[in-house]
Write a protein that holds these residues in place. Structure first.
Motif, PDB file in Angstrom:
ATOM      1  N   UNK A 104      53.355 -77.664 -13.924  1.00 37.85           N
ATOM      2  CA  UNK A 104      54.560 -77.616 -13.090  1.00 37.85           C
ATOM      3  C   UNK A 104      54.403 -76.587 -11.966  1.00 37.85           C
ATOM      4  N   UNK A 105      53.756 -75.457 -12.301  1.00 35.01           N
ATOM      5  CA  UNK A 105      53.525 -74.433 -11.275  1.00 35.01           C
ATOM      6  C   UNK A 105      52.585 -74.960 -10.188  1.00 35.01           C
ATOM      7  N   UNK A 106      51.573 -75.723 -10.617  1.00 33.33           N
ATOM      8  CA  UNK A 106      50.659 -76.311  -9.633  1.00 33.33           C
ATOM      9  C   UNK A 106      51.408 -77.286  -8.727  1.00 33.33           C
ATOM     10  N   UNK A 107      52.280 -78.125  -9.328  1.00 31.46           N
ATOM     11  CA  UNK A 107      53.062 -79.072  -8.533  1.00 31.46           C
ATOM     12  C   UNK A 107      53.999 -78.375  -7.573  1.00 31.46           C
ATOM     13  N   UNK A 108      54.696 -77.323  -8.067  1.00 33.39           N
ATOM     14  CA  UNK A 108      55.618 -76.580  -7.202  1.00 33.39           C
ATOM     15  C   UNK A 108      54.856 -75.869  -6.090  1.00 33.39           C
ATOM     16  N   UNK A 109      53.733 -75.270  -6.442  1.00 38.15           N
ATOM     17  CA  UNK A 109      52.934 -74.571  -5.432  1.00 38.15           C
ATOM     18  C   UNK A 109      52.461 -75.539  -4.357  1.00 38.15           C
ATOM     19  N   UNK A 110      52.033 -76.738  -4.773  1.00 37.80           N
ATOM     20  CA  UNK A 110      51.593 -77.734  -3.796  1.00 37.80           C
ATOM     21  C   UNK A 110      52.752 -78.181  -2.906  1.00 37.80           C
ATOM     22  N   UNK A 111      53.952 -78.343  -3.519  1.00 35.91           N
ATOM     23  CA  UNK A 111      55.128 -78.749  -2.736  1.00 35.91           C
ATOM     24  C   UNK A 111      55.508 -77.679  -1.719  1.00 35.91           C
ATOM     25  N   UNK A 112      55.549 -76.412  -2.171  1.00 35.25           N
ATOM     26  CA  UNK A 112      55.885 -75.323  -1.253  1.00 35.25           C
ATOM     27  C   UNK A 112      54.842 -75.195  -0.150  1.00 35.25           C
ATOM     28  N   UNK A 113      53.586 -75.403  -0.514  1.00 37.76           N
ATOM     29  CA  UNK A 113      52.531 -75.324   0.491  1.00 37.76           C
ATOM     30  C   UNK A 113      52.666 -76.458   1.510  1.00 37.76           C
ATOM     31  N   UNK A 114      53.035 -77.655   1.027  1.00 37.67           N
ATOM     32  CA  UNK A 114      53.244 -78.778   1.948  1.00 37.67           C
ATOM     33  C   UNK A 114      54.419 -78.516   2.880  1.00 37.67           C
TER      34      UNK A 114
END
Length: 348
Positions: A257-267
């Motif tokens: 979930x942290x990886x998904x959130x980090x990718x979303x915030x980065x996008x």
């Protein structure tokens, strides 16, 4: 570390064995022989292995040349497994916890247990005698078997995991605090997330052999005549292993979930940067259009003025009465025409 051999008897006694001049089964009181060594002792283990009657495949397994060893399913006492112990060390420079996994090769047949321990620095070796004494006192029995010895070893290895998993959970909570509260996006945080995810995968990989051994031994004990207390002991080990694997799965879910959130915030951040760049480019284009428009408007009178400023002798317009008003009117007319065109096209 030299090769350690200890013989356990049915009357709850134990004695250290210096050499194997006779086979372990020659002593009717002997019920279990434990041979403990490290990887450094394996080159000198050949003679002892021959005296124990170990096959070539079993010796290769203990030396690390094999990761699996086929064991007859009919024997409830036979075990060949590669277990993984875990220890934690704190790094003073980075304030980070390092997890170290050491290999424990275990070979058990009827009346014989052989352990090859690869002990990390600062890690204690497993003492089978102390483990068996603890198991006997808890079950109020004096007899001991290789299956009970294996159960004691598996239980001792499992007891090292809760503290290590607590440290891993603390590291994940710290990372989540940085990600969710500070919403910080940098290469260090990205590396940290994937580092923790790698450690979680390592824990899951290390716990699988423990669950496999416990499951196989529980099934073998249930089919043998020794079912009952032995099956209950293995069932408890299975439950403990699965409980820790559930913790690992929960940690994996948090990190994914942290990886998904980090990718979303980065996008989102990349989209914001792209939008800001597009806005800047648009504003720059608007300024360029204004500058180009005014340059064209001023170019017309400048061109006319420069022509009549050449001061050639034969220029008939210089002697006309309406020459000057005509030149000024031409400059103003061209400028107003260009201004009107650019204004309609929203360049000005």
């Amino acid at each position: 570390m030299a090769i350690t051999m200890r013989r356990f008897t049915a009357d709850a006694g134990s004695s250290k064995v210096a050499s194997l001049k006779a086979t372990p089964t020659a002593d009717p009181a002997s019920v279990l022989l434990w041979v403990d060594l490290t990887g450094e002792d394996l080159p000198d283990f050949g003679e002892t292995a021959a005296a124990l009657g170990l096959r070539t495949a079993q010796l290769e397994f203990l030396r690390g040349d094999r990761s699996r060893l086929p064991i007859p399913a009919a024997s409830a006492e036979s075990v060949a497994a590669v277990l993984h112990r875990v220890s934690t060390t704190a790094s003073e420079s980075t304030q980070d916890t390092r997890f170290r996994f050491s290999e424990l090769r275990l070979l058990a047949v009827d009346g014989l247990v052989v352990t090859v321990q690869a002990v990390e620095a600062g890690q204690d070796t497993l003492d089978l005698q102390a483990l068996l004494e603890s198991a006997r006192s808890s079950h109020s029995r004096s007899s001991v078997s290789s299956s009970e010895a294996v159960a004691s070893l598996v239980g001792a290895v499992l007891r090292e995991y809760p503290a290590a998993l607590d440290e891993l959970e603390n590291a994940i909570e710290t990372m989540e605090g940085i990600l969710f509260q500070e919403a910080r996006l940098d290469a260090v945080l990205s590396h940290r997330i994937y580092q923790l995810l790698q450690k979680v995968h390592r824990f899951d990989w290390a716990l699988r052999p423990l669950e496999s051994v416990a499951t196989d031994r529980a099934a073998a004990a249930a089919e043998s005549d020794a079912a009952g207390e032995a099956s209950s002991s293995w069932a408890d080990l299975i439950m403990r292993t699965r409980r820790m694997r559930d913790r690992v799965e929960l940690q994996r879910s948090h990190l994914e979930n942290a990886v998904g959130l980090h990718s979303t915030l980065l996008t989102i951040e990349q989209n914001d940067a792209t939008r800001r760049l597009a806005d800047a480019s648009y504003a720059q284009g608007e300024q360029s259009k204004k500058i180009s428009g005014w340059a064209a408007i001023l170019f017309a009178p400048t061109l006319i003025a420069s022509i009549y400023g050449m001061n050639f002798r034969h220029m008939p317009e210089l002697t006309w009465f309406w020459g000057y008003p005509l030149a000024v009117a031409l400059m103003v007319g061209l400028s107003l025409t260009l201004w009107t065109v650019f204004k309609r096209r929203h360049w000005l």
